[in-house]
Design a protein around this motif. Structure first.
Motif, PDB file in Angstrom:
ATOM      1  N   LYS A  48       0.808  -1.255   0.045  1.00 37.79           N
ATOM      2  CA  LYS A  48      -0.017  -0.005   0.098  1.00 37.79           C
ATOM      3  C   LYS A  48       0.978   1.304   0.128  1.00 37.79           C
ATOM      4  O   LYS A  48       0.302   2.329  -0.374  1.00 37.79           O
ATOM      5  CB  LYS A  48      -1.007   0.025   1.412  1.00 37.79           C
ATOM      6  N   GLN A  49       2.127   0.968   0.505  1.00 38.03           N
ATOM      7  CA  GLN A  49       2.925   2.232   0.422  1.00 38.03           C
ATOM      8  C   GLN A  49       4.328   2.231  -0.471  1.00 38.03           C
ATOM      9  O   GLN A  49       4.734   1.038  -0.641  1.00 38.03           O
ATOM     10  CB  GLN A  49       3.543   2.505   1.776  1.00 38.03           C
ATOM     11  N   PRO A  50       4.544   3.207  -1.158  1.00 35.84           N
ATOM     12  CA  PRO A  50       5.695   3.202  -1.959  1.00 35.84           C
ATOM     13  C   PRO A  50       6.964   2.786  -1.149  1.00 35.84           C
ATOM     14  O   PRO A  50       7.036   3.510  -0.387  1.00 35.84           O
ATOM     15  CB  PRO A  50       5.656   4.423  -2.781  1.00 35.84           C
ATOM     16  N   ILE A  51       8.066   2.237  -2.024  1.00 36.87           N
ATOM     17  CA  ILE A  51       9.004   1.617  -1.294  1.00 36.87           C
ATOM     18  C   ILE A  51      10.047   3.003  -1.118  1.00 36.87           C
ATOM     19  O   ILE A  51      10.135   4.037  -2.132  1.00 36.87           O
ATOM     20  CB  ILE A  51       9.913   0.631  -2.104  1.00 36.87           C
ATOM     21  N   LYS A  52      10.760   3.122  -0.067  1.00 32.28           N
ATOM     22  CA  LYS A  52      11.583   4.239  -0.007  1.00 32.28           C
ATOM     23  C   LYS A  52      13.067   3.501   0.520  1.00 32.28           C
ATOM     24  O   LYS A  52      13.116   2.877   1.496  1.00 32.28           O
ATOM     25  CB  LYS A  52      11.402   5.162   1.178  1.00 32.28           C
ATOM     26  N   LEU A  53      13.927   3.613  -0.240  1.00 30.64           N
ATOM     27  CA  LEU A  53      15.417   2.775  -0.311  1.00 30.64           C
ATOM     28  C   LEU A  53      16.512   3.828  -0.049  1.00 30.64           C
ATOM     29  O   LEU A  53      16.796   4.600  -0.693  1.00 30.64           O
ATOM     30  CB  LEU A  53      15.564   1.828  -1.422  1.00 30.64           C
ATOM     31  N   LEU A  54      17.359   3.566   1.033  1.00 25.32           N
ATOM     32  CA  LEU A  54      18.567   4.002   1.106  1.00 25.32           C
ATOM     33  C   LEU A  54      19.486   3.245   0.573  1.00 25.32           C
ATOM     34  O   LEU A  54      19.876   2.046   0.810  1.00 25.32           O
ATOM     35  CB  LEU A  54      18.927   4.535   2.565  1.00 25.32           C
ATOM     36  N   MET A  55      20.155   3.621  -0.418  1.00 24.09           N
ATOM     37  CA  MET A  55      21.233   2.562  -1.432  1.00 24.09           C
ATOM     38  C   MET A  55      22.422   3.469  -1.127  1.00 24.09           C
ATOM     39  O   MET A  55      22.726   4.383  -0.513  1.00 24.09           O
ATOM     40  CB  MET A  55      20.564   2.566  -2.668  1.00 24.09           C
ATOM     41  N   TYR A  56      23.413   2.745  -2.084  1.00 25.53           N
ATOM     42  CA  TYR A  56      24.632   3.553  -2.293  1.00 25.53           C
ATOM     43  C   TYR A  56      25.267   3.342  -3.674  1.00 25.53           C
ATOM     44  O   TYR A  56      24.558   2.546  -4.510  1.00 25.53           O
ATOM     45  CB  TYR A  56      25.659   2.658  -1.573  1.00 25.53           C
ATOM     46  N   MET A  57      25.999   4.291  -4.142  1.00 20.04           N
ATOM     47  CA  MET A  57      26.666   4.086  -5.504  1.00 20.04           C
ATOM     48  C   MET A  57      27.761   3.263  -5.421  1.00 20.04           C
ATOM     49  O   MET A  57      28.694   3.344  -4.698  1.00 20.04           O
ATOM     50  CB  MET A  57      26.780   5.475  -5.956  1.00 20.04           C
ATOM     51  N   VAL A  84      28.938  11.969   2.238  1.00 16.78           N
ATOM     52  CA  VAL A  84      29.724  12.245   3.241  1.00 16.78           C
ATOM     53  C   VAL A  84      30.027  13.848   3.492  1.00 16.78           C
ATOM     54  O   VAL A  84      30.465  14.586   2.433  1.00 16.78           O
ATOM     55  CB  VAL A  84      31.103  11.501   3.341  1.00 16.78           C
ATOM     56  N   VAL A  85      29.766  14.343   4.842  1.00 18.73           N
ATOM     57  CA  VAL A  85      29.818  15.842   4.951  1.00 18.73           C
ATOM     58  C   VAL A  85      31.103  16.215   5.916  1.00 18.73           C
ATOM     59  O   VAL A  85      31.598  14.897   6.224  1.00 18.73           O
ATOM     60  CB  VAL A  85      28.428  16.365   5.722  1.00 18.73           C
ATOM     61  N   HIS A  86      31.551  17.237   6.234  1.00 18.45           N
ATOM     62  CA  HIS A  86      32.621  17.524   6.687  1.00 18.45           C
ATOM     63  C   HIS A  86      32.844  16.868   8.061  1.00 18.45           C
ATOM     64  O   HIS A  86      34.149  16.793   8.601  1.00 18.45           O
ATOM     65  CB  HIS A  86      32.702  18.995   7.076  1.00 18.45           C
ATOM     66  N   ASN A  87      31.775  16.438   8.886  1.00 16.47           N
ATOM     67  CA  ASN A  87      31.962  15.878  10.201  1.00 16.47           C
ATOM     68  C   ASN A  87      32.042  14.314  10.354  1.00 16.47           C
ATOM     69  O   ASN A  87      31.572  13.647  11.109  1.00 16.47           O
ATOM     70  CB  ASN A  87      31.063  16.519  11.250  1.00 16.47           C
ATOM     71  N   GLY A 107      36.328  10.132  -5.240  1.00 17.95           N
ATOM     72  CA  GLY A 107      35.868   9.607  -6.674  1.00 17.95           C
ATOM     73  C   GLY A 107      34.670   8.847  -6.610  1.00 17.95           C
ATOM     74  O   GLY A 107      34.188   8.304  -7.673  1.00 17.95           O
ATOM     75  N   ILE A 108      34.080   8.760  -5.301  1.00 20.15           N
ATOM     76  CA  ILE A 108      32.894   7.936  -5.184  1.00 20.15           C
ATOM     77  C   ILE A 108      31.710   8.846  -5.824  1.00 20.15           C
ATOM     78  O   ILE A 108      31.610   9.944  -5.184  1.00 20.15           O
ATOM     79  CB  ILE A 108      32.728   7.374  -3.679  1.00 20.15           C
ATOM     80  N   LEU A 109      30.784   8.330  -6.662  1.00 18.96           N
ATOM     81  CA  LEU A 109      29.782   9.160  -6.960  1.00 18.96           C
ATOM     82  C   LEU A 109      28.684   9.319  -5.675  1.00 18.96           C
ATOM     83  O   LEU A 109      28.457   8.503  -5.002  1.00 18.96           O
ATOM     84  CB  LEU A 109      28.889   8.386  -8.003  1.00 18.96           C
ATOM     85  N   GLU A 110      28.254  10.558  -5.752  1.00 20.78           N
ATOM     86  CA  GLU A 110      27.447  10.933  -4.378  1.00 20.78           C
ATOM     87  C   GLU A 110      26.190  11.920  -5.066  1.00 20.78           C
ATOM     88  O   GLU A 110      26.633  12.636  -5.967  1.00 20.78           O
ATOM     89  CB  GLU A 110      28.169  11.519  -3.557  1.00 20.78           C
ATOM     90  N   GLY A 145      35.665   3.162   8.082  1.00 19.38           N
ATOM     91  CA  GLY A 145      35.365   4.663   8.450  1.00 19.38           C
ATOM     92  C   GLY A 145      34.106   4.786   9.634  1.00 19.38           C
ATOM     93  O   GLY A 145      34.017   5.871  10.019  1.00 19.38           O
ATOM     94  N   GLY A 146      33.344   3.755   9.772  1.00 17.27           N
ATOM     95  CA  GLY A 146      32.326   3.930  10.701  1.00 17.27           C
ATOM     96  C   GLY A 146      31.276   4.603  10.479  1.00 17.27           C
ATOM     97  O   GLY A 146      30.715   4.878  11.132  1.00 17.27           O
ATOM     98  N   TYR A 147      31.230   5.027   9.003  1.00 21.86           N
ATOM     99  CA  TYR A 147      30.125   5.815   8.341  1.00 21.86           C
ATOM    100  C   TYR A 147      28.473   5.395   8.533  1.00 21.86           C
ATOM    101  O   TYR A 147      27.673   6.135   9.372  1.00 21.86           O
ATOM    102  CB  TYR A 147      30.156   6.224   6.947  1.00 21.86           C
ATOM    103  N   TYR A 148      28.459   4.022   8.390  1.00 16.96           N
ATOM    104  CA  TYR A 148      27.150   3.416   8.691  1.00 16.96           C
ATOM    105  C   TYR A 148      26.767   3.028   9.995  1.00 16.96           C
ATOM    106  O   TYR A 148      25.582   3.348  10.357  1.00 16.96           O
ATOM    107  CB  TYR A 148      27.195   2.066   7.822  1.00 16.96           C
TER     108      TYR A 148
END
Length: 197
Positions: A48-57, A84-87, A107-110, A145-148
């Motif tokens: 009933k609800q459209p999917i929302k996905l957080l993915m990666y390049m 990825v931002v400054h902090n 060089g990672i697409l973002e 890097g611990g980002y996730y």
């Protein structure tokens, strides 16, 4: 040997293992993984609800999940990507096509800076997570890097239910043991070219 050193040793070894997978094999396996992902998502989602996905390049020889993005858009869903931002935090952006990405610092697409930022993390309920090695019980080894892990900790700090974490990997990336620390978040699902673990 400390957990940190065990992780470093496993990371170096698994990067070599992944690098030995040929481009042709990666292309075929990535397509199979995306097909398994789509079938899994179709079978478990609230239709009933459209999917929302957080993915990666995908970067270098990671699993290419761009076909999954195309499926999501064609299904009326939404695709989000991290920037990825400054902090050293991941800022989440809503993208509408691959025209919305550009090469970042490493060089990672973002996402481009002019794309919409998602400030309400509660709407991100499913996250597709990359990594270097995984265990069938959900253990994950990333780049270090611990980002996730920092991203998932934001849900806890905000008192929001954790998103469903789906790791995608080549079967060669599945290992018998992964050193886990207290701050490491486990995956809810691991999907390879062989299917759903």
């Amino acid at each position: 040997m400390s957990i940190k050193n065990k992780k470093l040793e496993l990371r170096n070894h698994m990067l070599q293992v992944r690098a030995q997978i040929t481009l042709e094999e990666r292309t075929i396996k990535s397509e199979q993984i995306c097909n398994h992902m789509i079938q899994f998502l179709k079978g478990t989602l609230n239709k009933k609800q459209p999917i929302k996905l957080l993915m990666y390049m995908p970067f270098k020889n990671e699993v290419d999940i761009t076909p999954l993005m195309d499926w999501c858009w064609k299904s009326g869903g939404s695709v989000f990507l991290p920037k990825v931002v400054h902090n050293y935090e991941m800022e989440i952006h809503h993208i509408h096509s691959l025209q919305d990405v550009e090469a970042g610092k490493f060089g990672i697409l973002e996402p481009k800076s002019n794309t919409d930022i998602c400030h309400d993390l509660s709407q991100i309920k499913i996250v597709i997570v990359p990594g270097i090695a995984f265990h069938s019980s959900g253990g994950r080894l990333g780049f270090g890097g611990g980002y996730y892990d920092r991203f998932f900790s934001r849900y806890d700090k905000l008192g929001i239910k954790q998103p469903y974490k789906i790791a995608v990997a080549y079967d060669a990336q599945i290992v018998e043991n992964i050193p886990i620390e207290e701050h490491d978040y486990r995956m809810d699902q691991v999907i390879t070219e062989k299917g759903v673990l």
